[in-house]
Motif scaffolding. Structure first.
Motif, PDB file in Angstrom:
ATOM      1  N   ALA A 113      14.784 -13.098   4.286  1.00 34.80           N
ATOM      2  CA  ALA A 113      13.988 -13.857   5.261  1.00 34.80           C
ATOM      3  C   ALA A 113      12.748 -14.620   5.014  1.00 34.80           C
ATOM      4  CB  ALA A 113      13.426 -12.342   6.087  1.00 34.80           C
ATOM      5  N   GLY A 114      12.794 -14.955   3.815  1.00 31.84           N
ATOM      6  CA  GLY A 114      11.778 -15.884   3.396  1.00 31.84           C
ATOM      7  C   GLY A 114      10.393 -15.322   3.140  1.00 31.84           C
ATOM      8  N   ILE A 115      10.517 -13.955   3.055  1.00 28.79           N
ATOM      9  CA  ILE A 115       9.158 -13.152   2.705  1.00 28.79           C
ATOM     10  C   ILE A 115       8.831 -12.844   1.255  1.00 28.79           C
ATOM     11  CG2 ILE A 115       7.845 -11.210   3.100  1.00 28.79           C
ATOM     12  CD1 ILE A 115       9.229 -11.000   5.956  1.00 28.79           C
ATOM     13  N   THR A 116       7.793 -13.284   0.626  1.00 31.81           N
ATOM     14  CA  THR A 116       7.448 -13.036  -0.992  1.00 31.81           C
ATOM     15  C   THR A 116       7.272 -11.460  -1.197  1.00 31.81           C
ATOM     16  OG1 THR A 116       6.527 -15.186  -0.895  1.00 31.81           O
ATOM     17  CG2 THR A 116       6.123 -13.504  -2.743  1.00 31.81           C
ATOM     18  N   LEU A 117       7.930 -10.923  -2.065  1.00 36.96           N
ATOM     19  CA  LEU A 117       7.811  -9.556  -2.244  1.00 36.96           C
ATOM     20  C   LEU A 117       7.333  -9.419  -3.698  1.00 36.96           C
ATOM     21  CD1 LEU A 117      10.595  -7.441  -0.947  1.00 36.96           C
ATOM     22  CD2 LEU A 117       8.216  -7.283  -0.494  1.00 36.96           C
ATOM     23  N   TYR A 118       6.442  -8.688  -4.271  1.00 39.16           N
ATOM     24  CA  TYR A 118       5.690  -8.495  -5.563  1.00 39.16           C
ATOM     25  C   TYR A 118       6.477  -7.206  -6.030  1.00 39.16           C
ATOM     26  CZ  TYR A 118       2.216 -12.169  -4.430  1.00 39.16           C
ATOM     27  OH  TYR A 118       1.669 -13.410  -4.153  1.00 39.16           O
ATOM     28  N   PRO A 119       6.788  -6.983  -7.207  1.00 35.55           N
ATOM     29  CA  PRO A 119       7.276  -5.756  -7.696  1.00 35.55           C
ATOM     30  C   PRO A 119       6.844  -4.578  -7.436  1.00 35.55           C
ATOM     31  CG  PRO A 119       7.332  -7.626  -9.513  1.00 35.55           C
ATOM     32  CD  PRO A 119       6.405  -8.139  -8.550  1.00 35.55           C
ATOM     33  N   GLU A 120       5.518  -4.735  -7.400  1.00 33.68           N
ATOM     34  CA  GLU A 120       4.606  -3.414  -6.840  1.00 33.68           C
ATOM     35  C   GLU A 120       4.917  -3.127  -5.357  1.00 33.68           C
ATOM     36  OE1 GLU A 120       2.763  -5.496 -10.575  1.00 33.68           O
ATOM     37  OE2 GLU A 120       3.292  -6.028  -8.240  1.00 33.68           O
ATOM     38  N   ASP A 121       5.248  -4.027  -4.500  1.00 32.16           N
ATOM     39  CA  ASP A 121       5.245  -3.645  -3.235  1.00 32.16           C
ATOM     40  C   ASP A 121       6.379  -2.793  -3.039  1.00 32.16           C
ATOM     41  OD1 ASP A 121       3.456  -5.603  -2.542  1.00 32.16           O
ATOM     42  OD2 ASP A 121       4.656  -7.259  -2.306  1.00 32.16           O
ATOM     43  N   GLY A 122       5.994  -1.769  -2.143  1.00 30.52           N
ATOM     44  CA  GLY A 122       7.065  -0.698  -1.688  1.00 30.52           C
ATOM     45  C   GLY A 122       7.691  -1.036  -0.319  1.00 30.52           C
ATOM     46  N   ILE A 123       9.052  -0.730  -0.293  1.00 30.39           N
ATOM     47  CA  ILE A 123       9.855  -0.707   0.986  1.00 30.39           C
ATOM     48  C   ILE A 123      10.314   0.344   1.432  1.00 30.39           C
ATOM     49  CG2 ILE A 123      12.107  -1.697   1.787  1.00 30.39           C
ATOM     50  CD1 ILE A 123      10.199  -3.737   1.044  1.00 30.39           C
ATOM     51  N   ALA A 124      10.267   0.548   3.076  1.00 30.96           N
ATOM     52  CA  ALA A 124      10.646   1.964   3.679  1.00 30.96           C
ATOM     53  C   ALA A 124      11.480   1.416   4.672  1.00 30.96           C
ATOM     54  CB  ALA A 124       9.597   2.708   4.192  1.00 30.96           C
ATOM     55  N   SER A 125      12.665   1.984   4.495  1.00 27.78           N
ATOM     56  CA  SER A 125      13.798   1.677   5.751  1.00 27.78           C
ATOM     57  C   SER A 125      13.939   2.718   6.594  1.00 27.78           C
ATOM     58  CB  SER A 125      15.191   1.239   5.083  1.00 27.78           C
ATOM     59  OG  SER A 125      16.008   0.973   6.209  1.00 27.78           O
ATOM     60  N   GLN A 139      14.780  -0.930  11.171  1.00 27.96           N
ATOM     61  CA  GLN A 139      13.334  -1.191  10.722  1.00 27.96           C
ATOM     62  C   GLN A 139      13.342  -1.182   9.266  1.00 27.96           C
ATOM     63  OE1 GLN A 139      10.257   0.533  13.242  1.00 27.96           O
ATOM     64  NE2 GLN A 139       8.890   0.618  11.421  1.00 27.96           N
ATOM     65  N   ILE A 140      12.710  -2.128   8.915  1.00 30.97           N
ATOM     66  CA  ILE A 140      12.133  -2.193   7.368  1.00 30.97           C
ATOM     67  C   ILE A 140      10.606  -2.375   7.336  1.00 30.97           C
ATOM     68  CG2 ILE A 140      12.361  -3.300   5.160  1.00 30.97           C
ATOM     69  CD1 ILE A 140      15.100  -3.865   5.548  1.00 30.97           C
ATOM     70  N   VAL A 141       9.874  -1.511   6.761  1.00 30.13           N
ATOM     71  CA  VAL A 141       8.328  -1.717   6.783  1.00 30.13           C
ATOM     72  C   VAL A 141       8.335  -2.004   5.099  1.00 30.13           C
ATOM     73  CG1 VAL A 141       6.126  -0.507   7.070  1.00 30.13           C
ATOM     74  CG2 VAL A 141       8.202   0.070   8.590  1.00 30.13           C
ATOM     75  N   VAL A 142       7.289  -3.098   5.199  1.00 29.59           N
ATOM     76  CA  VAL A 142       6.686  -3.516   3.896  1.00 29.59           C
ATOM     77  C   VAL A 142       5.491  -2.838   3.351  1.00 29.59           C
ATOM     78  CG1 VAL A 142       6.190  -5.426   2.294  1.00 29.59           C
ATOM     79  CG2 VAL A 142       8.170  -5.568   3.933  1.00 29.59           C
ATOM     80  N   ASP A 143       5.353  -1.700   2.493  1.00 32.22           N
ATOM     81  CA  ASP A 143       4.166  -1.569   1.919  1.00 32.22           C
ATOM     82  C   ASP A 143       3.535  -2.045   0.826  1.00 32.22           C
ATOM     83  OD1 ASP A 143       2.011   0.215   1.580  1.00 32.22           O
ATOM     84  OD2 ASP A 143       3.314   1.785   0.338  1.00 32.22           O
ATOM     85  N   ARG A 144       2.595  -3.038   1.314  1.00 34.53           N
ATOM     86  CA  ARG A 144       1.927  -3.935   0.350  1.00 34.53           C
ATOM     87  C   ARG A 144       1.114  -3.296  -0.798  1.00 34.53           C
ATOM     88  NH1 ARG A 144       4.625  -8.827  -0.028  1.00 34.53           N
ATOM     89  NH2 ARG A 144       5.078  -9.813   2.077  1.00 34.53           N
ATOM     90  N   ALA A 145       1.256  -4.093  -2.083  1.00 32.56           N
ATOM     91  CA  ALA A 145       0.292  -3.301  -2.831  1.00 32.56           C
ATOM     92  C   ALA A 145      -0.937  -3.943  -2.908  1.00 32.56           C
ATOM     93  CB  ALA A 145       0.980  -3.741  -4.412  1.00 32.56           C
ATOM     94  N   LEU A 146      -2.075  -3.585  -3.348  1.00 32.87           N
ATOM     95  CA  LEU A 146      -3.128  -4.278  -2.982  1.00 32.87           C
ATOM     96  C   LEU A 146      -3.547  -5.014  -4.464  1.00 32.87           C
ATOM     97  CD1 LEU A 146      -5.695  -1.248  -1.910  1.00 32.87           C
ATOM     98  CD2 LEU A 146      -4.558  -3.070  -0.483  1.00 32.87           C
TER      99      LEU A 146
END
Length: 206
Positions: A113-125, A139-146
């Motif tokens: 979808a063109g969204i940048t993900l970092y290895p530390e970012d989490g994903i919940a579906s 629904q997919i929720v991106v849990d961003r790492a700080l």
């Protein structure tokens, strides 16, 4: 009687010498996987497209079909995989994007979808269908790492983490402290974006 006997043997000879036996030689056994559900089917279809048509499986341009629809079916145990595109709503830091994706892996859906993900970012579906509150389809929720910064004995290390506290961050990054080392802020301090963590060895000055 002689005529009938000659006719009978002539007919048998024609059948044995001139006819062809229609057997199962043009039938193939194909393994078909549709969205992860696998089935094995016998078929006389000539191509992958013909096979899917006989199975009443309709595909569109956003679906993934492997091998290609034009691929001929020439041997047994051929593997045909179909991933049907479906609507997916991605929730990323309060922003919602709805896409149509054939991918089953949530990270793959988000990245395509063109969204940048970092290895530390989490994903919940959730995998559920809900048309309320602007959520359409899965629904997919991106849990961003700080983002954070660790200053270890004067060396600056930029990191990303979903740890909750300074102590969890140091453990996650496998940073071990020695007796007498100073950690600022304290290990129990909750992390926020761009937290600066100082680890100073005893006797050192920064």
């Amino acid at each position: 009687v002689t005529f009938l006997i000659l006719f009978f043997f002539s007919s048998v000879g024609m059948v044995l010498l001139g006819s062809q036996t229609v057997g199962p030689s043009d039938s193939r056994v194909v393994k078909v996987t549709i969205d992860g559900a696998e089935q094995t089917v016998p078929t006389r279809a000539k191509t992958v497209a013909d096979l899917l048509k006989r199975l009443n499986v309709s595909v569109n341009e956003k679906d993934i079909v492997q091998p290609a629809l034009t691929t001929p079916i020439l041997e047994d145990n051929m593997q045909v995989t179909v991933q049907i595109a479906r609507p997916v709503t991605i929730v990323d830091s309060g922003r919602r994007i709805t896409v149509v994706s054939p991918h089953q892996q949530p990270r793959k859906v988000v990245q395509n979808a063109g969204i940048t993900l970092y290895p530390e970012d989490g994903i919940a579906s959730s995998g559920s269908v809900d048309v309320s509150d602007q959520i359409i389809g899965e629904q997919i929720v991106v849990d961003r790492a700080l983002p954070a910064n660790i200053l270890l004995c004067g060396n600056s290390i930029a990191v990303r983490t979903r740890a909750k506290t300074v102590g969890e961050l140091l453990e996650q990054k496998d940073i071990k402290t020695l007796a007498g080392d100073t950690v600022e802020p304290a290990r129990k301090t909750r992390l926020t974006a761009n937290t600066q963590v100082f680890v100073v060895r005893m006797g050192s000055k920064v």
